[in-house]
Scaffold this motif. Structure first.
Motif, PDB file in Angstrom:
ATOM      1  N   PRO A  16      35.518  42.850  47.842  1.00 35.53           N
ATOM      2  CA  PRO A  16      35.357  44.355  47.620  1.00 35.53           C
ATOM      3  C   PRO A  16      34.379  44.816  48.747  1.00 35.53           C
ATOM      4  O   PRO A  16      33.245  44.234  49.039  1.00 35.53           O
ATOM      5  CB  PRO A  16      34.823  44.717  46.266  1.00 35.53           C
ATOM      6  N   VAL A  18      32.674  48.623  50.853  1.00 40.97           N
ATOM      7  CA  VAL A  18      32.657  49.916  50.773  1.00 40.97           C
ATOM      8  C   VAL A  18      32.534  50.817  51.979  1.00 40.97           C
ATOM      9  O   VAL A  18      32.218  50.233  52.935  1.00 40.97           O
ATOM     10  CB  VAL A  18      30.805  50.382  50.162  1.00 40.97           C
ATOM     11  N   VAL A  37      41.966  54.443  46.839  1.00 39.92           N
ATOM     12  CA  VAL A  37      41.428  54.323  45.521  1.00 39.92           C
ATOM     13  C   VAL A  37      42.511  53.810  44.664  1.00 39.92           C
ATOM     14  O   VAL A  37      42.564  52.784  43.768  1.00 39.92           O
ATOM     15  CB  VAL A  37      40.610  55.279  44.890  1.00 39.92           C
ATOM     16  N   ASP A  40      43.562  50.417  45.018  1.00 40.46           N
ATOM     17  CA  ASP A  40      42.280  49.619  44.868  1.00 40.46           C
ATOM     18  C   ASP A  40      41.898  48.693  45.969  1.00 40.46           C
ATOM     19  O   ASP A  40      41.715  47.682  45.942  1.00 40.46           O
ATOM     20  CB  ASP A  40      42.422  48.536  43.755  1.00 40.46           C
ATOM     21  N   CYS A  42      39.384  49.626  48.172  1.00 43.46           N
ATOM     22  CA  CYS A  42      38.033  49.565  48.497  1.00 43.46           C
ATOM     23  C   CYS A  42      37.246  50.838  47.594  1.00 43.46           C
ATOM     24  O   CYS A  42      37.921  51.461  47.019  1.00 43.46           O
ATOM     25  CB  CYS A  42      37.508  49.955  50.040  1.00 43.46           C
ATOM     26  N   SER A  43      35.657  50.871  47.874  1.00 44.52           N
ATOM     27  CA  SER A  43      34.988  52.162  47.516  1.00 44.52           C
ATOM     28  C   SER A  43      34.654  52.866  48.687  1.00 44.52           C
ATOM     29  O   SER A  43      34.476  52.563  49.672  1.00 44.52           O
ATOM     30  CB  SER A  43      33.941  51.566  46.530  1.00 44.52           C
ATOM     31  N   PHE A  44      34.258  54.100  48.265  1.00 46.24           N
ATOM     32  CA  PHE A  44      33.646  55.078  49.243  1.00 46.24           C
ATOM     33  C   PHE A  44      32.381  55.528  48.791  1.00 46.24           C
ATOM     34  O   PHE A  44      31.928  55.983  47.704  1.00 46.24           O
ATOM     35  CB  PHE A  44      34.667  56.238  49.430  1.00 46.24           C
ATOM     36  N   LEU A  66      35.917  58.699  39.123  1.00 45.25           N
ATOM     37  CA  LEU A  66      36.020  57.292  39.504  1.00 45.25           C
ATOM     38  C   LEU A  66      35.187  56.508  39.922  1.00 45.25           C
ATOM     39  O   LEU A  66      34.155  57.013  40.662  1.00 45.25           O
ATOM     40  CB  LEU A  66      37.362  57.030  40.399  1.00 45.25           C
ATOM     41  N   PRO A  67      34.872  55.204  39.618  1.00 41.07           N
ATOM     42  CA  PRO A  67      33.741  54.391  39.987  1.00 41.07           C
ATOM     43  C   PRO A  67      33.701  54.058  41.432  1.00 41.07           C
ATOM     44  O   PRO A  67      32.678  53.547  41.866  1.00 41.07           O
ATOM     45  CB  PRO A  67      33.702  53.181  38.777  1.00 41.07           C
ATOM     46  N   HIS A  68      35.008  54.297  41.875  1.00 51.96           N
ATOM     47  CA  HIS A  68      34.964  53.646  43.392  1.00 51.96           C
ATOM     48  C   HIS A  68      34.436  54.998  44.289  1.00 51.96           C
ATOM     49  O   HIS A  68      34.189  54.593  45.511  1.00 51.96           O
ATOM     50  CB  HIS A  68      36.358  53.633  43.768  1.00 51.96           C
ATOM     51  N   LEU A  69      33.988  56.059  43.805  1.00 53.58           N
ATOM     52  CA  LEU A  69      33.499  57.290  44.681  1.00 53.58           C
ATOM     53  C   LEU A  69      32.104  57.614  44.256  1.00 53.58           C
ATOM     54  O   LEU A  69      32.076  57.897  43.099  1.00 53.58           O
ATOM     55  CB  LEU A  69      34.464  58.372  44.205  1.00 53.58           C
TER      56      LEU A  69
END
Length: 300
Positions: A16, A18, A37, A40, A42-44, A66-69
């Motif tokens: 994973p 960011v 997102v 799925d 990556c995250s930002f 969302l936990p990705h952001l």
């Protein structure tokens, strides 16, 4: 690999990561973020005016909970703050949002918080051309105007670095010139011959280089055979290296407008991949570039 969409399959197999977005208050950028997102990838870290980011996100149904952001409310020096996040390894990739290229590159080159390595920064584009059986790299169509031999070697190495990232262990590099023979009146042919010899002697590693090669000889087996060119690169080049920005820019836009190609692009030569798409680029194009950056980041 013959489609840019296949890059996303590789991304999902990587660890994973960011992505730091410099001023995420942009509809097309946030549409690309939304799709990334959803898949799925990556995250930002979304840098910029929080109110504007939330307003645009609401209009495209992007769930910012969302936990990705993560939003970082920054209204001044947005490019520098986004770059700092990559400098400190809080993020692994830098992405241009609604900021000028000039301001983002100024932040990248900042001595204290930037991503400079001392190498030349260069643009590496990866094309999915409808009538081709493979993806083709093009460099440099956007950054370096008229590089000298030393700079060309660095530009080549930058492209090879990205190619290694997508799984091409020994990419074939064609040094593009108007003709395939050395002509003292054409400096690009001299540089092509020198770079070919440098690779033969181990001064350029991780690839096969041949030049000078005219464009048709670089991409067409038939054209190479007609001119009796015996080469491991001719007719099957993975990387097309152009002599000047004029040639690269024209070829880039010819692929896009005449061949209806799809493209992904990153800036190589820094400590991390930089996604420097135009603010006019579509969300799909930004997603392709994001995927290329995520796949190639392991070689930076």
């Amino acid at each position: 690999m013959n489609t840019l969409a296949s890059l996303r399959t590789i991304v999902k197999q990587e660890k994973p990561q960011v992505v730091s977005v410099a001023n995420a208050a942009d509809r097309e950028v946030l549409l690309a973020v939304k799709e990334a997102v959803k898949q799925d990838l990556c995250s930002f870290l979304l840098f910029g005016n929080e109110t504007e980011i939330r307003s645009i996100s609401s209009s495209i149904d992007l769930d910012l909970n969302l936990p990705h952001l993560v939003i970082r409310n920054v209204t001044t020096n947005v490019a520098l703050e986004a770059t700092k996040a990559v400098h400190t390894n809080e993020a692994q990739i830098l992405m241009k949002g609604n900021v000028s290229t000039k301001n983002l590159l100024k932040a990248v080159l900042d001595k204290e918080s930037g991503l400079r390595t001392g190498k030349v920064l260069s643009h590496v584009a990866l094309f999915e051309v409808p009538n081709q059986d493979r993806l083709i790299f093009l460099t440099d169509a956007a950054m370096n105007i008229a590089p000298d031999l030393k700079e060309k070697v660095e530009i080549l190495n930058n492209a090879v670095q990205v190619a290694h990232g997508i799984g091409l262990d020994t990419p074939k590099v064609a040094i593009i010139s108007p003709v395939e023979v050395v002509n003292h009146s054409m400096p690009s042919t001299l540089d092509g011959a020198v770079m070919t010899q440098m690779q033969n002697r181990g001064q350029i590693k991780g690839c096969l280089v041949d030049g000078p090669l005219a464009f048709d000889n670089a991409v067409s087996h038939k054209a190479a055979e007609q001119k009796d060119i015996k080469s491991k690169v001719a007719g099957q080049a993975d990387i097309l290296m152009v002599p000047t920005i004029e040639v690269g820019n024209a070829l880039y836009k010819s692929f896009m407008y005449f061949a209806k190609a799809k493209v992904a692009a990153v800036i190589s030569g820094a400590k991390a991949p930089i996604i420097l798409t135009s603010r006019a680029d579509s969300a799909e194009s930004k997603l392709h570039s994001l995927s290329l950056a995520l796949v190639s980041s392991k070689t930076f």
